[in-house]
Design a protein around this motif. Structure first.
Motif, PDB file in Angstrom:
ATOM      1  N   VAL A   2      53.171  52.531  29.695  1.00 42.91           N
ATOM      2  CA  VAL A   2      53.965  52.143  28.471  1.00 42.91           C
ATOM      3  C   VAL A   2      53.258  50.856  27.995  1.00 42.91           C
ATOM      4  CG1 VAL A   2      56.191  51.667  27.669  1.00 42.91           C
ATOM      5  CG2 VAL A   2      56.021  53.173  29.503  1.00 42.91           C
ATOM      6  N   ARG A   3      52.927  50.777  26.714  1.00 47.59           N
ATOM      7  CA  ARG A   3      52.678  49.677  25.988  1.00 47.59           C
ATOM      8  C   ARG A   3      53.553  49.084  25.485  1.00 47.59           C
ATOM      9  NH1 ARG A   3      48.434  50.693  21.375  1.00 47.59           N
ATOM     10  NH2 ARG A   3      50.173  51.141  19.977  1.00 47.59           N
ATOM     11  N   THR A   4      53.723  47.568  25.538  1.00 45.89           N
ATOM     12  CA  THR A   4      54.742  46.970  24.815  1.00 45.89           C
ATOM     13  C   THR A   4      54.641  46.815  23.414  1.00 45.89           C
ATOM     14  OG1 THR A   4      53.504  44.915  25.532  1.00 45.89           O
ATOM     15  CG2 THR A   4      55.193  45.703  27.081  1.00 45.89           C
ATOM     16  N   LEU A   5      55.480  46.519  22.611  1.00 43.14           N
ATOM     17  CA  LEU A   5      55.573  46.580  21.053  1.00 43.14           C
ATOM     18  C   LEU A   5      54.153  46.078  20.526  1.00 43.14           C
ATOM     19  CD1 LEU A   5      57.385  47.137  18.710  1.00 43.14           C
ATOM     20  CD2 LEU A   5      58.124  44.701  18.887  1.00 43.14           C
ATOM     21  N   ASP A   6      53.594  47.081  19.788  1.00 41.52           N
ATOM     22  CA  ASP A   6      52.420  46.709  19.032  1.00 41.52           C
ATOM     23  C   ASP A   6      52.807  47.135  17.320  1.00 41.52           C
ATOM     24  OD1 ASP A   6      49.678  46.426  18.036  1.00 41.52           O
ATOM     25  OD2 ASP A   6      49.137  48.261  18.812  1.00 41.52           O
ATOM     26  N   ILE A   7      53.530  45.950  16.937  1.00 41.10           N
ATOM     27  CA  ILE A   7      53.771  46.134  15.535  1.00 41.10           C
ATOM     28  C   ILE A   7      52.836  45.282  14.621  1.00 41.10           C
ATOM     29  CG2 ILE A   7      55.514  44.287  15.092  1.00 41.10           C
ATOM     30  CD1 ILE A   7      56.116  47.909  14.614  1.00 41.10           C
ATOM     31  N   PHE A  53      49.392  38.461  12.613  1.00 40.21           N
ATOM     32  CA  PHE A  53      50.467  38.127  13.499  1.00 40.21           C
ATOM     33  C   PHE A  53      51.216  39.460  13.830  1.00 40.21           C
ATOM     34  CE2 PHE A  53      55.319  36.821  14.045  1.00 40.21           C
ATOM     35  CZ  PHE A  53      54.928  36.006  15.153  1.00 40.21           C
ATOM     36  N   ARG A  54      50.403  39.932  14.955  1.00 44.27           N
ATOM     37  CA  ARG A  54      51.081  41.098  15.200  1.00 44.27           C
ATOM     38  C   ARG A  54      51.115  41.395  16.748  1.00 44.27           C
ATOM     39  NH1 ARG A  54      45.797  45.558  14.756  1.00 44.27           N
ATOM     40  NH2 ARG A  54      47.556  46.648  16.069  1.00 44.27           N
ATOM     41  N   ALA A  55      51.502  42.619  17.422  1.00 41.82           N
ATOM     42  CA  ALA A  55      51.526  43.019  18.681  1.00 41.82           C
ATOM     43  C   ALA A  55      51.985  41.876  19.777  1.00 41.82           C
ATOM     44  CB  ALA A  55      50.194  43.746  18.956  1.00 41.82           C
ATOM     45  N   ILE A  57      46.022  45.603  30.488  1.00 45.53           N
ATOM     46  CA  ILE A  57      45.844  45.187  28.815  1.00 45.53           C
ATOM     47  C   ILE A  57      45.105  46.335  28.603  1.00 45.53           C
ATOM     48  CG2 ILE A  57      46.100  42.679  29.406  1.00 45.53           C
ATOM     49  CD1 ILE A  57      42.779  42.761  29.293  1.00 45.53           C
ATOM     50  N   MET A  58      45.376  46.638  27.110  1.00 42.98           N
ATOM     51  CA  MET A  58      44.412  46.975  26.189  1.00 42.98           C
ATOM     52  C   MET A  58      43.108  46.231  25.966  1.00 42.98           C
ATOM     53  SD  MET A  58      46.123  49.760  24.614  1.00 42.98           S
ATOM     54  CE  MET A  58      45.400  50.109  22.916  1.00 42.98           C
ATOM     55  N   VAL A  59      42.000  46.872  25.848  1.00 44.87           N
ATOM     56  CA  VAL A  59      40.813  46.009  25.607  1.00 44.87           C
ATOM     57  C   VAL A  59      40.772  46.709  24.305  1.00 44.87           C
ATOM     58  CG1 VAL A  59      38.605  45.364  25.964  1.00 44.87           C
ATOM     59  CG2 VAL A  59      40.316  45.984  27.986  1.00 44.87           C
ATOM     60  N   GLU A  60      40.948  45.813  23.103  1.00 43.52           N
ATOM     61  CA  GLU A  60      40.521  46.431  21.830  1.00 43.52           C
ATOM     62  C   GLU A  60      40.231  45.301  21.024  1.00 43.52           C
ATOM     63  OE1 GLU A  60      44.401  47.987  20.393  1.00 43.52           O
ATOM     64  OE2 GLU A  60      45.525  46.604  21.520  1.00 43.52           O
ATOM     65  N   ILE A  61      39.781  44.044  21.568  1.00 45.96           N
ATOM     66  CA  ILE A  61      39.283  42.957  20.813  1.00 45.96           C
ATOM     67  C   ILE A  61      38.067  42.729  21.756  1.00 45.96           C
ATOM     68  CG2 ILE A  61      39.731  40.569  20.212  1.00 45.96           C
ATOM     69  CD1 ILE A  61      42.493  41.150  19.933  1.00 45.96           C
ATOM     70  N   ASN A 105      40.071  52.639  18.848  1.00 50.46           N
ATOM     71  CA  ASN A 105      40.554  52.594  17.423  1.00 50.46           C
ATOM     72  C   ASN A 105      40.310  51.185  16.773  1.00 50.46           C
ATOM     73  OD1 ASN A 105      41.411  55.145  17.932  1.00 50.46           O
ATOM     74  ND2 ASN A 105      43.312  54.692  18.088  1.00 50.46           N
ATOM     75  N   ASP A 106      41.052  50.280  17.635  1.00 53.11           N
ATOM     76  CA  ASP A 106      40.681  48.607  17.119  1.00 53.11           C
ATOM     77  C   ASP A 106      39.432  48.380  17.349  1.00 53.11           C
ATOM     78  OD1 ASP A 106      43.228  48.095  15.400  1.00 53.11           O
ATOM     79  OD2 ASP A 106      44.264  48.274  17.389  1.00 53.11           O
ATOM     80  N   LEU A 107      38.957  48.681  18.680  1.00 57.90           N
ATOM     81  CA  LEU A 107      37.792  47.917  19.251  1.00 57.90           C
ATOM     82  C   LEU A 107      36.659  48.057  18.193  1.00 57.90           C
ATOM     83  CD1 LEU A 107      36.462  46.205  21.496  1.00 57.90           C
ATOM     84  CD2 LEU A 107      35.767  48.356  22.422  1.00 57.90           C
ATOM     85  N   ASP A 128      37.853  47.894   8.367  1.00 57.40           N
ATOM     86  CA  ASP A 128      39.257  48.493   8.374  1.00 57.40           C
ATOM     87  C   ASP A 128      39.363  49.748   8.684  1.00 57.40           C
ATOM     88  OD1 ASP A 128      41.972  48.835   7.515  1.00 57.40           O
ATOM     89  OD2 ASP A 128      41.930  47.632   6.059  1.00 57.40           O
ATOM     90  N   ARG A 129      40.072  49.905   9.610  1.00 57.44           N
ATOM     91  CA  ARG A 129      40.237  51.539   9.948  1.00 57.44           C
ATOM     92  C   ARG A 129      41.255  52.347   8.913  1.00 57.44           C
ATOM     93  NH1 ARG A 129      44.242  50.671  15.503  1.00 57.44           N
ATOM     94  NH2 ARG A 129      44.892  52.865  15.201  1.00 57.44           N
ATOM     95  N   MET A 130      41.796  51.492   7.815  1.00 53.15           N
ATOM     96  CA  MET A 130      42.573  52.551   6.998  1.00 53.15           C
ATOM     97  C   MET A 130      41.884  52.506   5.741  1.00 53.15           C
ATOM     98  SD  MET A 130      45.588  52.879   8.209  1.00 53.15           S
ATOM     99  CE  MET A 130      46.571  52.984   6.880  1.00 53.15           C
TER     100      MET A 130
HETATM  101 MG    MG Z   1      45.180  49.469  18.790  1.00 55.88          MG
END
Ligand code: MG
Ligand code: PEP
Length: 570
Positions: free
Chosen positions: A331-336, A357-359, A428-432, A454-456, A464-466
């Motif tokens: 379960v990943r904690t809030l990644d807003i 300012f996220r996650a 942890i997520m490794v995305e940075i 996706n983020d890495l 930008d992924r969007m």
């Molecule tokens: Mg991500």
């Protein structure tokens, strides 16, 4: 017939009539009117039509989405009947002799401004209600139909500029057969959700909204990323065949549902699923998921107007743990943040939301939100095999700070007499990129890594992924990305830890052979990709893939890597 090329976001073929989810133009001219009583009557009729429409929407929402979601329409109905709004509008028509559109807009704007300036959050939300209601009445005055996705009652393909993750969550699977958008990329969250809902989708077409009218026949080819508008009957026939072949292929893969995932030379890997809500569990089980590798908890916080309580969260986490019956659940904690917004948190707009300012950054600052989630998770831990994962970790200090908060909540619960699971792995997520580069140091302190490609990839490539204009830089097979992935896997193994991947790359057919060769332990993907991945891995030889991985790490370009993989798995 028109053809659009976009990005294949969710597999499958859909053929249906278009339904435009596009804000209509509600512009009007201010006019002086002769007969005020006719104009007042016209206004009253528009109100009545809007009420009737809202009642139907409310009743449908109650059945389809539950009473919580229907409550918003109840609030809109109250606004429509409120004399405090209607009397000044009618007075304006009578005294100033302006048309109903102008009287409505001016009066409503005045109320919206007044409410928005109030300190009280409840009153500020009323401003949004008035804005919505005004739009609906104005549309009736102008004879324009507003899109009402909850009212769709026939098979359609949604056409939109973009869909937010919460729009996507509300699509009715029974009627929405596919969607296509102007913007977005393969890893935007609406695309990810389309995959878990098994809705074929093509995003990033640039012009779908301009090219497609309501009612046009549309083919969405989510396998190739193509959209055909008003196709010839021959093309429709060809696509029916492609759809049929694809269904047959899926039936072949389905035979592997109860098997484990073992390469041809006997190496086992775990194929897990990414989920957004407890409802996704059905798909995980139906597709033979060996665990949940990523539960994106932020969807629990979306599509509502306040934070979920500890109890609501506890029930959701418990349902997933029980549903997976002892299989691992990460379960990943809030990644807003980024493309996942929570309007009710009222966070200031940022120039670069994906870098903002996220996650975990937000959770470490807004600790009440974080602590409530951690308590709910800890309490649920006795119901299955829970692993907790923090998103967007950039430094060891962040990880240590988050872990300290978790430990504090653990101690509190224990002193309250709460039973907790004996062991809860913490990863942890490794995305940075900073975290991938320093993975050897992180590996000493975490229990596992899950690589969020996706983020890495967006952060490594600075793309930008969007944004579909830079989507060519989403290059999971680039040697630069593969080297980062190798660093993370090797660092985990050197400390006796496991490394997984939960970015979209984990389910990518071209990436899987290399990831197997690099020694990835767990692949977490959309549930609908699992059986295809299992079928692929069963035919791969791990030691051959190790050789392939070593070769491609030293290549120069993505296309060289793709060629090498294709040659190796032929
Ligand atoms: Mg991500
Ligand atoms: C990722 O970044 O790869 C990931 C899995 O997280 P999300 O897509 O939710 O950002």
């Amino acid at each position: 017939m028109t053809f659009l090329q976009g990005i294949a976001a969710s597999n499958g073929i859909a053929i249906a009539k278009a339904y435009r989810l596009v804000e209509p133009d509600l512009a009007f001219d201010q006019k002086t009117i002769e007969n005020v009583s006719v104009e007042v009557e016209r206004y009253r009729q528009a109100i009545e039509k809007a009420k009737a429409e809202l009642e139907t929407i409310r009743d449908r929402a109650k059945v389809d989405l539950g009473p919580d979601k229907a409550a918003i329409f109840e609030a809109h109905l109250l606004v429509l009947s409120d004399p405090e709004l209607n009397t000044p509008i009618e007075d304006k028509i009578k005294t100033e002799k302006v048309n109903a559109e102008a009287a409505l807009k001016e009066t409503a704007d005045m109320f919206v401004m007044m409410f928005e300036q109030m300190d009280n959050e409840y009153m500020r939300e009323r401003a949004a209600d008035i804005r919505d209601v005004t739009k609906r009445v104005l549309a009736h005055l102008l004879g324009i139909q507003l899109p009402n996705p909850s009212m769709i009652a026939e098979e359609v393909i949604i056409v939109a500029e973009d869909l937010t993750p919460s729009d996507t969550a509300q699509l009715n699977r029974q009627f929405v057969k596919g969607f296509t958008t102007n913007i977005g990329g393969r890893t935007s969250h609406s695309a990810i959700m389309a995959r878990s809902l098994e809705i074929p989708a093509v995003v990033g077409t640039k012009t779908a909204v301009e090219e497609i009218d309501n009612g046009d026949l549309v083919i969405v080819d989510g396998l190739k990323g193509e959209v055909h508008i008003n196709p010839t009957p021959e093309l429709v026939e060809q696509y029916r065949q492609v759809h049929h072949d694809y269904e047959n292929q899926k039936a072949e893969w389905a035979k592997l549902v109860n098997e484990s995932t073992v390469s041809s030379d006997g190496h086992h890997v775990e194929l897990a699923a990414n989920i957004g809500t407890p409802n996704d569990l059905k798909g995980v089980v139906a597709n033979g998921g060996e665990g949940v590798g990523l539960y994106r908890t932020e969807f629990l916080y979306m599509g509502r107007d306040q934070l979920p309580t500890e109890e609501e969260q506890f029930e959701a986490y418990k349902a997933v743990l029980v549903g997976m019956a002892g299989k691992p659940v990460v379960v990943r904690t809030l990644d807003i943040g980024g493309d996942k917004e929570l309007p009710y948190l009222d966070l200031p707009k940022e120039m670069n939301p994906f870098l903002g300012f996220r996650a975990i950054r937000l959770c470490l600052e807004e600790q009440d939100i974080f602590r409530t989630q951690l308590r709910a998770l800890l309490r649920a831990s006795t119901f299955g095999n829970l692993k907790i994962m923090f998103p967007m970790i950039a430094t060891l200090d962040e990880f240590r700070a988050a872990k300290a908060v978790l430990e504090e909540e653990k101690q509190k619960l224990v002193s309250e007499g709460q039973k907790l699971a004996d062991k809860i792995e913490l990863g942890i997520m490794v995305e940075i990129p900073s975290t991938a580069i320093l993975a050897d140091q992180f590996a000493k302190e975490v229990d596992f890594f899950s690589i969020g490609t996706n983020d890495l990839i967006q952060y490594t490539m600075a793309a930008d992924r969007m944004n579909q204009r830079v989507s060519y830089l989403y290059q999971p097979y680039s040697p630069s990305i593969l080297r980062l992935v190798k660093m993370v896997i090797d660092a985990a193994h050197a400390e006796g830890k496991w490394a997984g991947m939960c970015g979209e790359m984990a389910g990518d057919e071209t990436a899987i052979p290399v990831l197997l060769g690099l020694g990835l332990d767990e692949f977490s993907m959309s549930a609908t990709s699992i059986l295809k991945a299992r079928s692929l891995i069963k035919n791969l030889n791990k030691s051959d893939m190790e050789k392939l991985a070593n070769e491609v790490l030293n290549m120069q370009t993505t296309s060289q890597v793709v060629d090498a993989v294709n040659a190796a798995i032929k």
